[in-house]
Design a protein around this motif. Structure first.
Motif, PDB file in Angstrom:
ATOM      1  N   ALA A  99       0.809  -1.222   0.000  1.00 20.42           N
ATOM      2  CA  ALA A  99       0.000   0.000   0.000  1.00 20.42           C
ATOM      3  C   ALA A  99       0.840   1.269   0.000  1.00 20.42           C
ATOM      4  N   ILE A 100       1.785   1.360   0.912  1.00 24.64           N
ATOM      5  CA  ILE A 100       2.545   2.600   1.047  1.00 24.64           C
ATOM      6  C   ILE A 100       3.382   2.851  -0.200  1.00 24.64           C
ATOM      7  N   GLU A 101       4.055   1.827  -0.670  1.00 24.91           N
ATOM      8  CA  GLU A 101       4.909   1.967  -1.842  1.00 24.91           C
ATOM      9  C   GLU A 101       4.087   2.326  -3.081  1.00 24.91           C
ATOM     10  N   THR A 102       2.903   1.747  -3.211  1.00 23.32           N
ATOM     11  CA  THR A 102       2.064   1.984  -4.381  1.00 23.32           C
ATOM     12  C   THR A 102       1.453   3.380  -4.373  1.00 23.32           C
ATOM     13  N   LEU A 103       1.029   3.833  -3.203  1.00 21.32           N
ATOM     14  CA  LEU A 103       0.280   5.088  -3.122  1.00 21.32           C
ATOM     15  C   LEU A 103       1.155   6.317  -2.967  1.00 21.32           C
ATOM     16  N   ARG A 104       2.356   6.127  -2.459  1.00 25.35           N
ATOM     17  CA  ARG A 104       3.179   7.274  -2.082  1.00 25.35           C
ATOM     18  C   ARG A 104       3.371   8.262  -3.234  1.00 25.35           C
ATOM     19  N   HIS A 108      -5.957  12.774   7.370  1.00 27.21           N
ATOM     20  CA  HIS A 108      -5.544  13.426   6.131  1.00 27.21           C
ATOM     21  C   HIS A 108      -4.307  14.263   6.404  1.00 27.21           C
ATOM     22  N   GLN A 109      -3.355  14.203   5.488  1.00 25.97           N
ATOM     23  CA  GLN A 109      -2.177  15.054   5.589  1.00 25.97           C
ATOM     24  C   GLN A 109      -2.274  16.172   4.560  1.00 25.97           C
ATOM     25  N   TYR A 110      -1.980  17.404   5.014  1.00 29.40           N
ATOM     26  CA  TYR A 110      -2.024  18.565   4.136  1.00 29.40           C
ATOM     27  C   TYR A 110      -0.691  18.746   3.416  1.00 29.40           C
ATOM     28  N   ALA A 116       2.064   8.214   5.830  1.00 31.28           N
ATOM     29  CA  ALA A 116       2.945   7.298   5.102  1.00 31.28           C
ATOM     30  C   ALA A 116       2.486   7.070   3.670  1.00 31.28           C
ATOM     31  N   SER A 117       1.174   7.032   3.441  1.00 26.65           N
ATOM     32  CA  SER A 117       0.648   6.672   2.121  1.00 26.65           C
ATOM     33  C   SER A 117       0.281   7.872   1.260  1.00 26.65           C
ATOM     34  N   GLY A 118       0.024   9.012   1.896  1.00 24.33           N
ATOM     35  CA  GLY A 118      -0.465  10.162   1.153  1.00 24.33           C
ATOM     36  C   GLY A 118      -1.942  10.105   0.847  1.00 24.33           C
ATOM     37  N   ALA A 119      -2.618   9.064   1.292  1.00 20.76           N
ATOM     38  CA  ALA A 119      -4.056   8.917   1.064  1.00 20.76           C
ATOM     39  C   ALA A 119      -4.845   9.470   2.252  1.00 20.76           C
ATOM     40  N   THR A 120      -6.091   9.769   2.003  1.00 20.54           N
ATOM     41  CA  THR A 120      -7.022  10.032   3.092  1.00 20.54           C
ATOM     42  C   THR A 120      -7.523   8.675   3.562  1.00 20.54           C
ATOM     43  N   VAL A 121      -7.288   8.355   4.837  1.00 20.62           N
ATOM     44  CA  VAL A 121      -7.584   7.026   5.361  1.00 20.62           C
ATOM     45  C   VAL A 121      -8.764   7.109   6.319  1.00 20.62           C
ATOM     46  N   ILE A 122      -9.774   6.300   6.061  1.00 16.32           N
ATOM     47  CA  ILE A 122     -10.955   6.217   6.927  1.00 16.32           C
ATOM     48  C   ILE A 122     -10.915   4.856   7.612  1.00 16.32           C
TER      49      ILE A 122
END
Length: 521
Positions: free
Chosen positions: A371-376, A430-432, A414-420
């Protein structure tokens, strides 16, 4: 017992023990005497206790008194209930207490309020007030105190905890050895983070905030303009849905969402997600399903443009049609019911520049890919909606025992995604772009949502909202809050009418519009 609550303007804030200590220190340094604040807080507690627990029904009140200022609060409550005609007895097992608490104990004795160092007499009461430990406890309860707490937990009488049930960690909601199982908790001043953690749900009972008028300037001085932990409120949740539609609007202006879902083994997933998307009010909805499901889904979601896809021998989508142009959609939701054969589909949608929501088997495929490697490096809006098991597969190095709020925040960073992270207290992280991050927690939900298919409904609802609202200028994190809150409110409304066991996922979809109408009215 139905307990009516008043909403506080401070309802959105949630603080750690360290933050609450700093805020109180600012109040005291500004000139508020500790003694005056204790009297004010206790007065509000007493008024609430008397509203909910009448002297006629709950005449004998046992008060558990701790060594700190939480114990002082409890003694002032004991005194005022005594003056109001309740028969009060205090349990005071500690020899050493803070000076102010000792003063209140001395005066309580002067008034003739009965006191005991043994728990047995307390167990004969009609109502228990828990004032053993407030926020900031870090050591496990043990020995006589632990035994007393366990004895109280065997009672079939109401237990009201002051600020936080004794024995809970303020920040994580972790049980420190043992903890009071309250039926009603009066959280003081600001919500403590424990109330937003799944760990604490079996202990807080009906929790409400007792606002004692903390200056907003002191809160903002500690938390800043962008607090790291925020409770979702109805006002923030429905804000994106309150703007009136233009009289000249049409389906192409209300967003076009694509849902990729379903397989022969999981036929209902596409239908439930489709009904959730329909409930969102999206202008146009397309649903990509295995060809063998196309007619069934069309019959149950007739508004949708249902796209039949080539399928595997087991009935999963083998590939999307070559004629399907993913760039035509305002948002894509992918995953419900796809089976583990979904990885090629997930790889394909990840390559688009479309806002993307992954759920269920979309997440399982992502976990297989890393996940992290794919989404980053994906620079486009991505939303993940895992339950705890999926979260552990996606982020195995982050998903350790402890603070769920911290874990979901780390996953978003870590992923750059919005995680629910779905659960009894669903959390959104969420990271800004400036590197700061926030976590929003939905404080109200229902066990009725703990059934198969309710997550598919959320996927459709959120996918539909993303397709509509991103083009109107709303942010991903704001839309996520709306979807999570709306989904939970539909479950709460349905459970209220049908009982918690009477809300299957299809029924849930029928309460989306009534829940929104009730919130906006």
């Amino acid at each position: 017992m139905n307990i009516r609550q008043e909403r506080s303007p401070l309802d959105t804030y949630a603080v750690s023990a360290e933050q609450m200590t700093e805020i109180e220190s600012r109040i005291f340094a500004a000139g508020m005497p500790v003694e005056a604040l204790m009297e004010k807080v206790a007065g509000k507690i007493v008024r609430r206790v008397r509203q909910v627990y009448s002297r006629r029904r709950f005449r004998r009140v046992g008060v558990l008194v701790g060594p700190g200022h939480n114990g002082g609060d409890a003694l002032v409550v004991a005194r005022e209930l005594h003056h109001a005609g309740y028969a009060v007895i205090t349990y005071q097992p500690f020899q050493k207490t803070k000076p102010l608490t000792a003063q209140h104990a001395q005066y309580a004795a002067h008034l003739g309020i009965e006191s005991t160092g043994a728990i047995a007499p307390i167990l004969e009461c009609d109502l228990i007030i828990d004032g053993l430990f407030g926020f900031g406890l870090t050591r496990a309860l043990e020995g006589e105190i632990a035994e007393a707490v366990e004895a109280v937990n065997t009672l079939d009488v109401p237990v009201v905890s002051i600020d936080i049930p004794s024995g809970l960690h303020t920040d994580t909601g972790e049980v420190l050895g043992t903890a009071v199982c309250a039926t009603h908790t009066l959280c003081l001043g600001l919500w403590k983070l424990a109330f937003l953690q799944d760990n604490a749900l079996d202990y807080g009972g009906q929790a409400e905030l007792i606002d004692f008028d903390i200056p907003l300037s002191d809160i903002q001085a500690m938390l800043g303009d962008r607090p790291s932990r925020v409770r979702i409120t109805p006002e923030t949740a429905i804000a994106p849905l309150q703007a009136p539609l233009s009289p000249t609007t049409h389906k192409y202006k209300q967003g076009h969402g694509l849902l990729i879902a379903g397989s022969r083994p999981y036929r209902g997933a596409a239908v439930l997600a489709g009904l959730g998307a329909r409930g969102s009010g999206v202008g146009m909805l397309s649903i990509a399903v295995p060809e063998s499901l196309r007619e069934q889904v069309s019959s149950q979601v007739p508004e949708a443009l249902v796209i039949g896809c080539a399928e595997t021998a087991t009935g999963a989508i083998a590939q999307l049609p070559d004629t399907l142009n993913l760039q035509n959609y305002d948002a894509i939701a992918c995953g419900p019911g796809l089976t583990l054969a979904a990885e090629p589909i997930v790889r394909q949608v990840l390559k688009t520049d479309r806002p993307l929501l992954l759920d269920a088997d979309g997440l399982n495929a992502l976990a297989q890919m890393g996940a992290i490697e794919t989404l980053r490096d994906r620079p486009f809006p991505t939303v993940l909606t895992p339950h705890w098991g999926e979260f552990r597969r996606l982020f195995p190095e982050i998903a350790t025992a402890g603070d769920r709020l911290m874990m979901v925040e780390q996953a978003a960073i870590a992923s750059g995604a919005t995680v629910i992270l779905k659960g009894a207290k669903t959390a959104i992280a969420h990271q800004y772009l400036d590197g700061n991050s926030q976590v929003w927690i939905n404080p109200d939900s229902t066990p009725a949502l703990g059934r198969g298919g309710s997550g598919d409904v959320l996927t459709g609802l959120l996918g539909g909202l993303l397709a509509q609202l991103l083009r109107q200028g709303w942010t991903v994190e704001a839309i996520a809050q709306t979807a999570v809150w709306w989904h939970a409110q539909a479950g709460i409304l349905a459970a209220g009418e049908r009982t918690e066991r009477g809300v299957d996922a299809w029924t849930l979809t029928q309460y989306l519009m009534p829940a929104l109408a009730e919130a906006i009215s």
